[in-house]
Enzyme design. Structure first.
Site, PDB file in Angstrom:
ATOM      1  N   GLY A   1       0.837  -1.200   0.000  1.00  0.00           N
ATOM      2  CA  GLY A   1       0.000   0.000   0.000  1.00  0.00           C
ATOM      3  C   GLY A   1       0.868   1.243   0.000  1.00  0.00           C
ATOM      4  O   GLY A   1       2.022   1.235  -0.450  1.00  0.00           O
ATOM      5  N   GLY A   2       0.332   2.316   0.557  1.00  0.00           N
ATOM      6  CA  GLY A   2       1.063   3.582   0.585  1.00  0.00           C
ATOM      7  C   GLY A   2       2.366   3.484   1.350  1.00  0.00           C
ATOM      8  O   GLY A   2       3.268   4.318   1.178  1.00  0.00           O
TER       9      GLY A   2
ATOM     10  N   GLY B   1      25.599  10.936 -29.915  1.00  0.00           N
ATOM     11  CA  GLY B   1      25.129  11.648 -28.728  1.00  0.00           C
ATOM     12  C   GLY B   1      25.613  10.984 -27.451  1.00  0.00           C
ATOM     13  O   GLY B   1      25.840  11.644 -26.438  1.00  0.00           O
ATOM     14  N   ALA B   2      25.787   9.663 -27.516  1.00  0.00           N
ATOM     15  CA  ALA B   2      26.231   8.939 -26.327  1.00  0.00           C
ATOM     16  C   ALA B   2      27.636   9.378 -25.907  1.00  0.00           C
ATOM     17  O   ALA B   2      27.979   9.360 -24.728  1.00  0.00           O
ATOM     18  CB  ALA B   2      26.177   7.444 -26.570  1.00  0.00           C
TER      19      ALA B   2
HETATM   20  C1  HXC Z   1      -3.273  -3.861  12.533  1.00  0.00           C
HETATM   21  C2  HXC Z   1      -2.323  -5.801  11.765  1.00  0.00           C
HETATM   22  C3  HXC Z   1      -2.143  -5.228  10.486  1.00  0.00           C
HETATM   23  C4  HXC Z   1      -2.576  -3.891  10.294  1.00  0.00           C
HETATM   24  C5  HXC Z   1      -1.360  -7.207  10.437  1.00  0.00           C
HETATM   25  N1  HXC Z   1      -1.836  -7.029  11.683  1.00  0.00           N
HETATM   26  N2  HXC Z   1      -1.549  -6.127   9.676  1.00  0.00           N
HETATM   27  N3  HXC Z   1      -2.870  -5.100  12.764  1.00  0.00           N
HETATM   28  N4  HXC Z   1      -3.137  -3.247  11.343  1.00  0.00           N
HETATM   29  N5  HXC Z   1      -2.430  -3.286   9.112  1.00  0.00           N
HETATM   30  C6  HXC Z   1      -1.777  -7.983  12.796  1.00  0.00           C
HETATM   31  C7  HXC Z   1      -2.698  -9.169  12.621  1.00  0.00           C
HETATM   32  O1  HXC Z   1      -3.973  -8.856  13.125  1.00  0.00           O
HETATM   33  C8  HXC Z   1      -1.994 -10.219  13.459  1.00  0.00           C
HETATM   34  O2  HXC Z   1      -2.292  -9.996  14.820  1.00  0.00           O
HETATM   35  C9  HXC Z   1      -0.550  -9.904  13.261  1.00  0.00           C
HETATM   36  O3  HXC Z   1      -0.495  -8.550  12.826  1.00  0.00           O
HETATM   37  C10 HXC Z   1       0.113 -10.764  12.214  1.00  0.00           C
HETATM   38  O4  HXC Z   1      -0.693 -10.761  11.063  1.00  0.00           O
HETATM   39  P1  HXC Z   1      -1.060 -12.095  10.280  1.00  0.00           P
HETATM   40  O5  HXC Z   1      -2.114 -11.759   9.308  1.00  0.00           O
HETATM   41  O6  HXC Z   1      -1.311 -13.189  11.245  1.00  0.00           O
HETATM   42  O7  HXC Z   1       0.332 -12.388   9.556  1.00  0.00           O
HETATM   43  P2  HXC Z   1       0.589 -12.968   8.114  1.00  0.00           P
HETATM   44  O8  HXC Z   1      -0.274 -14.182   7.877  1.00  0.00           O
HETATM   45  O9  HXC Z   1       2.060 -13.134   8.007  1.00  0.00           O
HETATM   46  O10 HXC Z   1       0.122 -11.850   7.082  1.00  0.00           O
HETATM   47  C11 HXC Z   1       0.761 -10.603   7.034  1.00  0.00           C
HETATM   48  C12 HXC Z   1      -0.056  -9.624   6.185  1.00  0.00           C
HETATM   49  C13 HXC Z   1      -1.516  -9.530   6.698  1.00  0.00           C
HETATM   50  C14 HXC Z   1      -0.051 -10.084   4.739  1.00  0.00           C
HETATM   51  C15 HXC Z   1       0.659  -8.268   6.268  1.00  0.00           C
HETATM   52  O11 HXC Z   1      -1.454  -9.350   8.117  1.00  0.00           O
HETATM   53  C16 HXC Z   1      -2.289  -8.430   6.090  1.00  0.00           C
HETATM   54  O12 HXC Z   1      -2.762  -8.560   4.952  1.00  0.00           O
HETATM   55  N6  HXC Z   1      -2.464  -7.353   6.834  1.00  0.00           N
HETATM   56  C17 HXC Z   1      -3.241  -6.216   6.407  1.00  0.00           C
HETATM   57  C18 HXC Z   1      -2.516  -5.443   5.369  1.00  0.00           C
HETATM   58  C19 HXC Z   1      -3.262  -4.197   5.000  1.00  0.00           C
HETATM   59  O13 HXC Z   1      -4.281  -4.249   4.304  1.00  0.00           O
HETATM   60  N7  HXC Z   1      -2.777  -3.069   5.541  1.00  0.00           N
HETATM   61  C20 HXC Z   1      -3.342  -1.818   5.260  1.00  0.00           C
HETATM   62  C21 HXC Z   1      -2.791  -1.438   3.896  1.00  0.00           C
HETATM   63  S1  HXC Z   1      -3.229   0.159   3.452  1.00  0.00           S
HETATM   64  P3  HXC Z   1      -2.242 -11.146  15.917  1.00  0.00           P
HETATM   65  O14 HXC Z   1      -2.697 -10.491  17.148  1.00  0.00           O
HETATM   66  O15 HXC Z   1      -3.135 -12.230  15.422  1.00  0.00           O
HETATM   67  O16 HXC Z   1      -0.822 -11.592  16.004  1.00  0.00           O
HETATM   68  C22 HXC Z   1      -1.944   1.010   3.933  1.00  0.00           C
HETATM   69  C23 HXC Z   1      -2.099   2.422   3.583  1.00  0.00           C
HETATM   70  C24 HXC Z   1      -0.898   3.189   3.926  1.00  0.00           C
HETATM   71  O17 HXC Z   1      -1.029   0.574   4.492  1.00  0.00           O
HETATM   72  C25 HXC Z   1      -1.167   4.531   3.369  1.00  0.00           C
HETATM   73  C26 HXC Z   1      -0.026   5.424   3.510  1.00  0.00           C
HETATM   74  C27 HXC Z   1      -0.308   6.677   2.763  1.00  0.00           C
END
Ligand code: HXC
Length: 510
Positions: free
Chosen positions: A169-170, A404-405
Site C-alpha cells: 500500500g502507501g 550523442g552517447a
Molecule cells: C493492525 C495488523 C495489520 C494492520 C497485520 N496485523 N496487519 N494489525 N493493522 N495493518 C496484525 C494481525 O492482526 C496479526 O495480529 C498480526 O499482525 C500478524 O498478522 P497475520 O495476518 O497473522 O500475519 P501474516 O499471515 O504473516 O500476514 C501478514 C499480512 C496480513 C499479509 C501483512 O497481516 C495483512 O494482509 N495485513 C493487512 C494489510 C493491509 O491491508 N494493511 C493496510 C494497507 S493500506 P495477531 O494479534 O493475530 O498476532 C496502507 C495504507 C498506507 O497501508 C497509506 C499510507 C499513505
C-alpha cells in the site's frame, strides 16, 4: 530504590519481548529475524542506544486500550557501523504485524529529525502490515509525516531502506523516496496493491512474490537496488555499503587505510580490448583492476546490465563508477540504463562523491519501443545529471564513443575534469559502416567502393587522436597505467570548487 531499579529492568524485559515468545517463534519459522536481532547484526556490538522503548499507542477503538505493548511495533535509536554514527528504526512484526500507528510514526519521525540535525544516515528496516487498521486516518497522517521527512532528508543524509517482510500500500512510498532499497529473497515483498486487489480489478492471477518480490524489483521494476539471500547477508551488505558513504552532504566521503599500490601496473589491460571492434569484453574486469584491492560495491547489478554502477575506493577514498558494459546490448544506452545511471550520478553529486566514467558506447538503442517509451526524455536524464554534477569527474574512453552517447558519458563538454582515452578509442559520430552508407549512398551497390569508403572513415575517425587534437581528450593513456592516471587525477581534484547558478531547483526531465 532497589524496587524501582528492578521495575525498570522488568519493564525493559517486557519491551524486549515485543509481541511475545509465540510470535517471535512464528517470525523465526518464516526465516526472518526479529527487529532487535536485526539491529544487533546491523550495528557494532553494544553500540545501540534506544529511544522511546516505552512509547505506547493512544488508540481506544476496537478494544485497543486493552493491548498497549511498550514500543508500539517499532524499535528506534542510533548506533555505529564500523565506528560511524547512523540512526535507525526496525519495525517489529510481532507487535500488531509491525503496523504503523500515530505513535509508531512519531518514533520514526523523532530519529529522522535527529539524523538531519546531527548529520548522520537513516537506515529503516521495514517489516510491516501497513497502516494500523484500528487507527484509521491517524495512521495515514503518520505515514505522511514520515514521507515529508524522507523528502526533506533527501540529499542531506543518506537514507537506506531494507525490506525484510511485507511492505504494501502507501507504505511503499517511504522506502521509494530513500536512496537505496535492499530486499531479502522469498521473505519480502513490496506492492501498491496486493494480489487480491489485482485479481479483482484486472483479472490477473499473480502471487505476492511474482508481483513484488525481490526478484521482480531488482530485475524488472528497478524499484530495489539489491536482493540478498537472507536477513544476515542483507544486513552485512548494508554495513559494507555504509562504509562507502559520507555521513551527510557536508561531509567528505570516508577514507580508510588501503593496502594497494597506487602505481600498480596492470599489463593485462593492454590486451583487454579485442582486435575485432564488435567483440565484447567484460568491463567489470577493468573496474576490479582499477579499484583498491579489487573491492567493488555494485548497485542495481541485475537491472539494465548494459550499464554498470557502483562504488570503489581509490587511494582509500570512495569514488562512484559508471561504466558501459559491452557484454550486454553492446553497451548501448537505452531507457533503463539511462535512468539507472542518472539516478546514481545524482546520488554521487548530492553527496560529494567523485565520479569515474568508463566509456564504450555504440550509441542509443534504436527502435519503436525505445522511442515510444520516451528514450529522448530518459536519455536526457543522464545527460542532465552529468552536466549538472559539480563533483570531480574523470572519464576514460576505452573503445567506442559514438554520437550523442559520446557527449552524454561525462564528455569534456559536460565539464569533465580529466578526459582520458586509450589508444583503442574510436570517437566518432557513428560506426564507419553506418557513416559510409549515409555519406556515400550513391555508391551503395558497389561493394568495393563501399569497403574503401568504410576503410577511409575508420582510418580517419576510429582513433582518439582527432578528439585529442581538439583538446576534447586531455591525454591518450596506456591501458596498463590507468589506475595510476586515474588516482592522480582524482588526487589533483580534491580541492575542486564549482558552483551552478542559483536556482530554486532545476527541472530535470522526469
Ligand atoms: C493492525 C495488523 C495489520 C494492520 C497485520 N496485523 N496487519 N494489525 N493493522 N495493518 C496484525 C494481525 O492482526 C496479526 O495480529 C498480526 O499482525 C500478524 O498478522 P497475520 O495476518 O497473522 O500475519 P501474516 O499471515 O504473516 O500476514 C501478514 C499480512 C496480513 C499479509 C501483512 O497481516 C495483512 O494482509 N495485513 C493487512 C494489510 C493491509 O491491508 N494493511 C493496510 C494497507 S493500506 P495477531 O494479534 O493475530 O498476532 C496502507 C495504507 C498506507 O497501508 C497509506 C499510507 C499513505
Amino acid at each position: 530504590m532497589k524496587d524501582i531499579l528492578q521495575e525498570l529492568e522488568d519493564r525493559r524485559a517486557v519491551a524486549r519481548m515485543g509481541g511475545g515468545a509465540k510470535r517471535i517463534e512464528s517470525q523465526h519459522a518464516k526465516g526472518k529475524l526479529t527487529a532487535r536481532e536485526r539491529i544487533e547484526l546491523l550495528l557494532d556490538a553494544d553500540s545501540f542506544e534506544e529511544f522511546d522503548m516505552f512509547v505506547a499507542h493512544r488508540c481506544t477503538d476496537f478494544g485497543m486500550e486493552q493491548q498497549r505493548p511498550p514500543g508500539d511495533g517499532v524499535v528506534t535509536g542510533w548506533g555505529t557501523i564500523n565506528g560511524r554514527m547512523v540512526y535507525m528504526f526496525s519495525q517489529d512484526f510481532t507487535v500488531f504485524g509491525g503496523s504503523l500507528s500515530e505513535t509508531h510514526a512519531q518514533k520514526i519521525c523523532k530519529i529522522m529529525d535527529m539524523a538531519m540535525q546531527n548529520g548522520a544516515p537513516v537506515i529503516g528496516i521495514n517489516d510491516s502490515g501497513g497502516a494500523r487498521i484500528q487507527e484509521g486516518v491517524a495512521s495515514l497522517a503518520g505515514y505522511a509525516e514520515v514521507f515529508q521527512r524522507n523528502i526533506m532528508a533527501s540529499g542531506v543524509v543518506p537514507q537506506i531502506s531494507v525490506i525484510m517482510g511485507p511492505c504494501a500500500g502507501g507504505a511503499v512510498y517511504s522506502p521509494a523516496m530513500t536512496d537505496f532499497i535492499f530486499m531479502v529473497k522469498d521473505s519480502s515483498y513490496m506492492f501498491v496493491t496486493g494480489p487480491d486487489v489485482v485479481k479483482t480489478v484486472t483479472n490477473e492471477v499473480v502471487t505476492a512474490e511474482e508481483l513484488g518480490g525481490a526478484s521482480t524489483h531488482t530485475k524488472k521494476s528497478s524499484v530495489a537496488d539489491g536482493a540478498f539471500e537472507n536477513d544476515v547477508e542483507a544486513l552485512a551488505e548494508v554495513r559494507r555499503l555504509v562504509d562507502f558513504l559520507p555521513l551527510n552532504n557536508r561531509a567528505k566521503p570516508p577514507t580508510r587505510p588501503f593496502f594497494d599500490d597506487v602505481n600498480r601496473i596492470e599489463d593485462s589491460l593492454d590486451t583487454l580490448i579485442p582486435d575485432n571492434p564488435n567483440t565484447p569484453y567484460d568491463m567489470k574486469e577493468l573496474i576490479l583492476k582499477l579499484g583498491d584491492e579489487g573491492d567493488f560495491y555494485e548497485i542495481q547489478e541485475d537491472f539494465a546490465k548494459n550499464i554498470i554502477t557502483g562504488f570503489v575506493r581509490l587511494e582509500g577514498s570512495t569514488v562512484g563508477v559508471v561504466a558501459n558494459q559491452p557484454m550486454v546490448l553492446a553497451g548501448c544506452l537505452d531507457i533503463d540504463s539511462s535512468r539507472k545511471a542518472a539516478r546514481f550520478v545524482r546520488f554521487c553529486d548530492a553527496f560529494e562523491i567523485p565520479i569515474l566514467t568508463l566509456v564504450d558506447v555504440p550509441g542509443f538503442l534504436p527502435g519503436t519501443s525505445q522511442e515510444y517509451g520516451g528514450v529522448i526524455k530518459h536519455g536526457a536524464k543522464l545527460l542532465f545529471a552529468y552536466g549538472e554534477a559539480t563533483v570531480p569527474k574523470v572519464t576514460v574512453i576505452t573503445r567506442k564513443a559514438y554520437g550523442g552517447a559520446y557527449d552524454v558519458m561525462a564528455s569534456k563538454h559536460l565539464r569533465g575534469d580529466f578526459n582520458y582515452a586509450w589508444p583503442t578509442a574510436e570517437i566518432a559520430v557513428m560506426g564507419a559502416k553506418g557513416a559510409t552508407e549515409i555519406i556515400h549512398r550513391a555508391d551503395l551497390g558497389d561493394e568495393e567502393k563501399i569497403a574503401q569508403h568504410t576503410q577511409d572513415y575508420e582510418d580517419r575517425f576510429a582513433n582518439p587522436f582527432v578528439a585529442a587534437e581538439k583538446g576534447f581528450i586531455d591525454e591518450v593513456i596506456m591501458p596498463h597505467s590507468t589506475r595510476r592516471r586515474v588516482c592522480r587525477a582524482f588526487a589533483s581534484l580534491r580541492g575542486k570548487s564549482l558552483q551552478n547558478p542559483w536556482k530554486k531547483h532545476d527541472n530535470i526531465p522526469l
